[in-house]
Design a protein around this motif. Structure first.
Motif, PDB file in Angstrom:
ATOM      1  N   GLY A   1       0.844  -1.198   0.000  1.00 23.33           N
ATOM      2  CA  GLY A   1       0.000   0.000   0.000  1.00 23.33           C
ATOM      3  C   GLY A   1       0.875   1.242   0.000  1.00 23.33           C
ATOM      4  N   ASP A   2       0.284   2.381   0.391  1.00 28.61           N
ATOM      5  CA  ASP A   2       0.968   3.668   0.280  1.00 28.61           C
ATOM      6  C   ASP A   2       2.281   3.701   1.051  1.00 28.61           C
ATOM      7  OD1 ASP A   2      -1.330   5.070  -1.052  1.00 28.61           O
ATOM      8  OD2 ASP A   2      -2.293   4.520   0.836  1.00 28.61           O
ATOM      9  N   VAL A   3       3.390   3.776   0.321  1.00 27.92           N
ATOM     10  CA  VAL A   3       4.708   3.830   0.961  1.00 27.92           C
ATOM     11  C   VAL A   3       4.940   5.242   1.503  1.00 27.92           C
ATOM     12  CG1 VAL A   3       7.191   3.666   0.556  1.00 27.92           C
ATOM     13  CG2 VAL A   3       5.639   1.955  -0.420  1.00 27.92           C
ATOM     14  N   VAL A   4       5.323   5.334   2.775  1.00 22.17           N
ATOM     15  CA  VAL A   4       5.504   6.649   3.397  1.00 22.17           C
ATOM     16  C   VAL A   4       6.929   6.881   3.894  1.00 22.17           C
ATOM     17  CG1 VAL A   4       3.093   6.966   4.032  1.00 22.17           C
ATOM     18  CG2 VAL A   4       4.603   5.750   5.610  1.00 22.17           C
ATOM     19  N   PHE A   5       7.753   5.841   3.898  1.00 18.36           N
ATOM     20  CA  PHE A   5       9.104   6.004   4.444  1.00 18.36           C
ATOM     21  C   PHE A   5       9.968   4.846   3.985  1.00 18.36           C
ATOM     22  CE2 PHE A   5      12.139   5.590   8.089  1.00 18.36           C
ATOM     23  CZ  PHE A   5      12.739   6.835   7.970  1.00 18.36           C
TER      24      PHE A   5
ATOM     25  N   GLU B   1      13.935   3.384   4.532  1.00 18.21           N
ATOM     26  CA  GLU B   1      15.210   3.519   5.241  1.00 18.21           C
ATOM     27  C   GLU B   1      16.241   2.675   4.509  1.00 18.21           C
ATOM     28  OE1 GLU B   1      14.906   3.521   9.618  1.00 18.21           O
ATOM     29  OE2 GLU B   1      16.426   1.942   9.500  1.00 18.21           O
TER      30      GLU B   1
ATOM     31  N   VAL C   1      14.467  -0.854   5.346  1.00 18.98           N
ATOM     32  CA  VAL C   1      13.071  -1.022   5.734  1.00 18.98           C
ATOM     33  C   VAL C   1      12.212  -0.148   4.844  1.00 18.98           C
ATOM     34  CG1 VAL C   1      11.416  -0.451   7.558  1.00 18.98           C
ATOM     35  CG2 VAL C   1      13.540  -1.595   8.150  1.00 18.98           C
TER      36      VAL C   1
ATOM     37  N   GLU D   1       8.324   1.379   4.846  1.00 19.45           N
ATOM     38  CA  GLU D   1       7.113   1.493   5.660  1.00 19.45           C
ATOM     39  C   GLU D   1       5.987   2.038   4.804  1.00 19.45           C
ATOM     40  OE1 GLU D   1       6.912   2.400   9.557  1.00 19.45           O
ATOM     41  OE2 GLU D   1       9.067   2.501   9.980  1.00 19.45           O
ATOM     42  N   SER D   2       4.854   1.374   4.877  1.00 19.26           N
ATOM     43  CA  SER D   2       3.650   1.937   4.271  1.00 19.26           C
ATOM     44  C   SER D   2       2.789   2.455   5.410  1.00 19.26           C
ATOM     45  CB  SER D   2       2.909   0.873   3.470  1.00 19.26           C
ATOM     46  OG  SER D   2       2.410  -0.110   4.353  1.00 19.26           O
ATOM     47  N   ILE D   3       1.643   3.057   5.078  1.00 19.01           N
ATOM     48  CA  ILE D   3       0.772   3.533   6.149  1.00 19.01           C
ATOM     49  C   ILE D   3       0.409   2.382   7.068  1.00 19.01           C
ATOM     50  CG2 ILE D   3      -1.537   4.429   6.647  1.00 19.01           C
ATOM     51  CD1 ILE D   3      -1.230   6.314   4.310  1.00 19.01           C
ATOM     52  N   LYS D   4       0.186   1.192   6.471  1.00 18.46           N
ATOM     53  CA  LYS D   4      -0.323   0.113   7.316  1.00 18.46           C
ATOM     54  C   LYS D   4       0.724  -0.861   7.830  1.00 18.46           C
ATOM     55  CE  LYS D   4      -1.731  -2.623   3.287  1.00 18.46           C
ATOM     56  NZ  LYS D   4      -2.819  -3.027   2.416  1.00 18.46           N
ATOM     57  N   ALA D   5       1.936  -0.898   7.280  1.00 13.35           N
ATOM     58  CA  ALA D   5       2.872  -1.955   7.692  1.00 13.35           C
ATOM     59  C   ALA D   5       4.334  -1.554   7.565  1.00 13.35           C
ATOM     60  CB  ALA D   5       2.622  -3.205   6.851  1.00 13.35           C
ATOM     61  N   VAL D   6       5.173  -2.280   8.275  1.00 10.83           N
ATOM     62  CA  VAL D   6       6.620  -2.132   8.191  1.00 10.83           C
ATOM     63  C   VAL D   6       7.165  -3.405   7.553  1.00 10.83           C
ATOM     64  CG1 VAL D   6       8.741  -1.688   9.480  1.00 10.83           C
ATOM     65  CG2 VAL D   6       6.529  -1.080  10.481  1.00 10.83           C
TER      66      VAL D   6
ATOM     67  N   ALA E   1      13.685  10.028  -0.088  1.00 12.60           N
ATOM     68  CA  ALA E   1      13.556  10.676   1.217  1.00 12.60           C
ATOM     69  C   ALA E   1      12.359  11.624   1.219  1.00 12.60           C
ATOM     70  CB  ALA E   1      14.838  11.424   1.564  1.00 12.60           C
TER      71      ALA E   1
ATOM     72  N   GLU F   1       6.629   7.927  -2.251  1.00  9.57           N
ATOM     73  CA  GLU F   1       5.547   7.412  -3.094  1.00  9.57           C
ATOM     74  C   GLU F   1       6.032   7.008  -4.488  1.00  9.57           C
ATOM     75  OE1 GLU F   1       5.776  10.458  -1.853  1.00  9.57           O
ATOM     76  OE2 GLU F   1       5.392  11.973  -3.393  1.00  9.57           O
TER      77      GLU F   1
END
Lengths: 363, 127
Positions: free
Chosen positions: B38-42, B44, B60, B62-67, B86, B90
Motif C-alpha cells: 500500500g501507500d509507501v511513506v518512508f 530507510e 526497511v 514502511e507503508s501507512i499500514k505496515a513495516v 527521502a 511514493e
C-alpha cells in the motif's frame, strides 16, 4: 474459528477490496489506497462499511435505568432522537468499551440502541442481561448485530449525498441527532454521528436492504485502513489498541474521555472513578509528533530525552493529511503538556518527538 | 490482478528486483510488492560503501499500514542511494521499476545472481 462477515463481503471483494481480521470480523481494509480514501473523506466524501459494529437494542419500562447504571454518561439528558458518546466501565472504573448511546424515536419496540465495538456485542449483551436480572429490572435486551448492516458516510459533501439518497429530509438533523429515514424505500436509523472528525451520517440498515442502500451512494468506498488514519488525526480512541480491559486497562480520565463520566449519576464503577477524579490520573492520553524521520507504531516505547522509558505508543501512523508522523499514547502527567520533548524508539533507534495537542488537525 | 514483471532483470523470492549493467546493478522492489504494502511513506536505506550479503536485511520500507524489511538479492557494495525517496517515498508506488529504485551497487565477484528468479519464474510465484 470462522470470521463473521459483513453482508456485502462478496460485493466488496468484487470491487477489489483487500480484507483484514478485525474483532473477529472479515472487514475491507482498503478499496483503493488508504491515502486516496483518506483524502476523499477530508475533501469530498467517502462511505465505510462498519457492519462489524455491534447493535444492542434495549426496551421496556426500565430501559433507561439499565443503560444509566451500565454507562458513564447521563442518559436522562437524551431526548428522543438524541445520542451521546459514553463509556462502559467495570467496578474498578476500567473501560470495557466505548459506545454511542442513541435514544430512539417513539413507536419503536426498543427505546435505546447502543453500538459496541467489533466483537464486543456478545459480551455487552451478557453484561446487560446479567445485570438486568441481578437488579430485577424490567427491560428487554436484544443483540441485533446480525440483523443490520451499518454504513458511515463522512466528509464535507456527506450531507448533500445523504440528502440525495434519502426519501425523507434529514438535512435539519443536528450533530448527534438521529431519525428513522427511508433509503431505497426502507427505514434506516440515520444519525449525524461518525468517527472521522468530518461532518457525516451513520446509517443502520436492515440486512436485506444492505446492497440497495450501499448502492445509493456514489462516493469513494473506504476501508478500515483509512478509518484508522482519520480517527488518529482526531485523537479518537480505538478499542483493543488505545484501551483494552486485559492488555491495556485504562480509566476514562486517563484516556482523555473524562467528560463522558457523570459522577452525579449512579453507575457501575462510579465510586472508583470518583476516587480517580479526586486524586487525578497518573497518566494521560496524549498526541505525539515525531520530529525526526520515522513512523511510530503501536507498542513502541516512549522515553524521556535521557532514554528512560516513560510510556508507550498505542496508535501511530504517517498522517496522510499532514504528511507527518503522528502517534497517540500514554505518558505520566508531568510529561503531558504540549511541546514537552520526548523520544519514540523506532526499531531500536531513539527518535526526537514532542507532545502535541489533539486533534492533530486544527479545526 | 496481474502485475508488470519486466524481462530485463532478475528477481528474489522476497520481491526485490536487480537490473545489471557491466558489473553494477540497481535494486528495487517489484510492482507486486508495492501493491501489497500500500501507500509507501518512508524508506530507510543503507549508506554508500556498505556491504550487502544476499538474503540479508539492508533496509526497511514502511507503508501507512505496515513495516517491511528489505532483503538484498545479491552480494554487493552500495555505490549510490536513491535520495529522491527521502522526500518522495511514493515513487516506490508510482514507478517501482523506474524512478522508485532504491540502491545502486557494485556486484561482488560472487554476486549470487545465478540464484535469483527469471521474470518468468517470478511471474509464476506471484500468480
Amino acid at each position: 474459528m470462522s470470521l463473521r462477515k459483513p453482508p456485502l463481503r462478496e460485493a466488496h471483494a468484487a470491487e477489489g477490496a483487500s480484507f483484514t481480521e478485525f474483532g473477529g470480523w472479515d472487514m475491507p481494509v482498503e478499496f483503493d489506497s488508504i491515502k486516496v480514501e483518506h483524502a476523499a473523506v477530508r475533501e469530498e466524501a467517502g462511505i465505510f462499511d462498519v457492519s462489524h459494529m455491534g447493535q444492542i437494542e434495549v426496551g421496556g419500562p426500565d430501559a433507561a435505568d439499565l443503560i444509566q447504571r451500565l454507562t458513564t454518561n447521563d442518559v436522562t439528558e437524551l431526548g428522543r432522537g438524541d445520542s451521546h458518546y459514553s463509556m462502559v466501565v467495570d467496578e474498578e472504573g476500567t473501560i470495557l468499551d466505548d459506545t454511542v448511546v442513541y435514544r430512539l424515536p417513539e413507536g419503536r419496540d426498543a427505546e435505546f440502541l447502543f453500538v459496541p465495538n467489533a466483537g464486543h456485542d456478545e459480551q455487552m449483551y451478557d453484561r446487560w442481561t446479567d445485570h438486568r436480572d441481578e437488579w430485577g429490572l424490567d427491560a428487554e435486551v436484544e443483540n441485533a448485530t446480525e440483523e443490520y448492516a451499518m454504513y458511515a458516510v463522512q466528509g464535507p459533501e456527506a450531507t448533500d449525498l445523504v440528502a440525495e439518497a434519502a426519501d425523507d429530509d434529514v438535512t435539519d438533523l443536528s450533530k448527534f441527532e438521529g431519525t428513522d429515514a427511508a433509503f431505497a424505500g426502507v427505514d434506516c436509523w440515520t444519525a449525524r454521528t461518525g468517527y472521522t472528525g468530518e461532518a457525516g451520517f451513520e446509517l443502520v440498515v436492515p440486512v436485506e436492504s444492505a446492497e440497495a442502500v450501499w448502492d445509493l451512494f456514489d462516493c469513494q468506498p473506504c476501508g478500515l485502513g483509512a478509518r484508522d488514519t482519520l480517527r488518529m488525526e482526531m485523537g479518537f480512541l480505538l478499542s483493543g489498541q488505545d484501551f483494552d480491559a486485559d492488555e491495556n486497562p485504562r480509566n476514562p480520565y486517563e484516556a482523555g474521555v473524562g467528560w463522558t463520566v457523570k459522577l452525579d449519576t449512579e453507575f457501575v464503577g462510579r465510586d472508583a472513578l470518583e476516587g480517580v477524579d479526586a486524586e487525578g490520573a497518573d497518566e494521560e492520553f496524549v498526541g505525539i509528533k515525531l520530529v525526526d524521520r520515522g513512523v511510530p507504531r503501536h507498542g513502541y516505547d516512549v522515553t524521556d530525552p535521557d532514554g528512560e522509558v516513560i510510556g508507550e505508543v498505542t496508535s501511530g501512523t504517517m498522517s496522510p493529511t499532514l504528511d507527518e508522523p503522528i502517534a497517540l499514547g500514554y505518558v505520566p502527567t508531568e510529561y503531558a503538556d504540549a511541546g514537552t520533548k520526548v523520544r519514540v524508539v523506532v526499531r531500536g533507534q531513539s527518535k526526537k518527538a514532542k507532545i502535541a495537542n489533539t486533534p492533530f488537525l486544527s479545526e | 490482478m496481474s502485475f508488470e514483471v519486466p524481462d530485463d532483470r532478475k528477481y528474489s523470492s522476497e520481491h526485490e528486483w536487480v537490473e545489471t549493467t557491466d558489473g553494477t546493478a540497481r535494486i528495487g522492489i517489484t510492482g507486486f510488492a508495492q501493491d501489497e504494502l500500500g501507500d509507501v511513506v518512508f524508506v530507510e536505506l543503507p549508506d554508500e560503501g556498505e556491504e550487502l550479503s544476499q538474503d540479508e536485511e539492508f533496509g526497511v520500507v514502511e507503508s501507512i499500514k505496515a513495516v517491511s524489511d528489505l532483503y538484498s538479492p545479491v552480494n554487493a557494495t552500495v555505490t549510490a542511494v536513491n535520495d529522491a525517496l527521502a522526500d518522495q517515498p511514493e515513487l516506490v508506488n508510482d514507478d517501482p521499476f523506474g524512478e522508485g529504485w532504491m540502491l545502486e551497487v557494485e556486484l561482488a565477484e560472487d554476486d549470487g545472481l545465478d540464484e535469483l528468479l527469471s521474470a518468468e519464474e517470478y511471474r509464476e510465484q506471484i500468480e
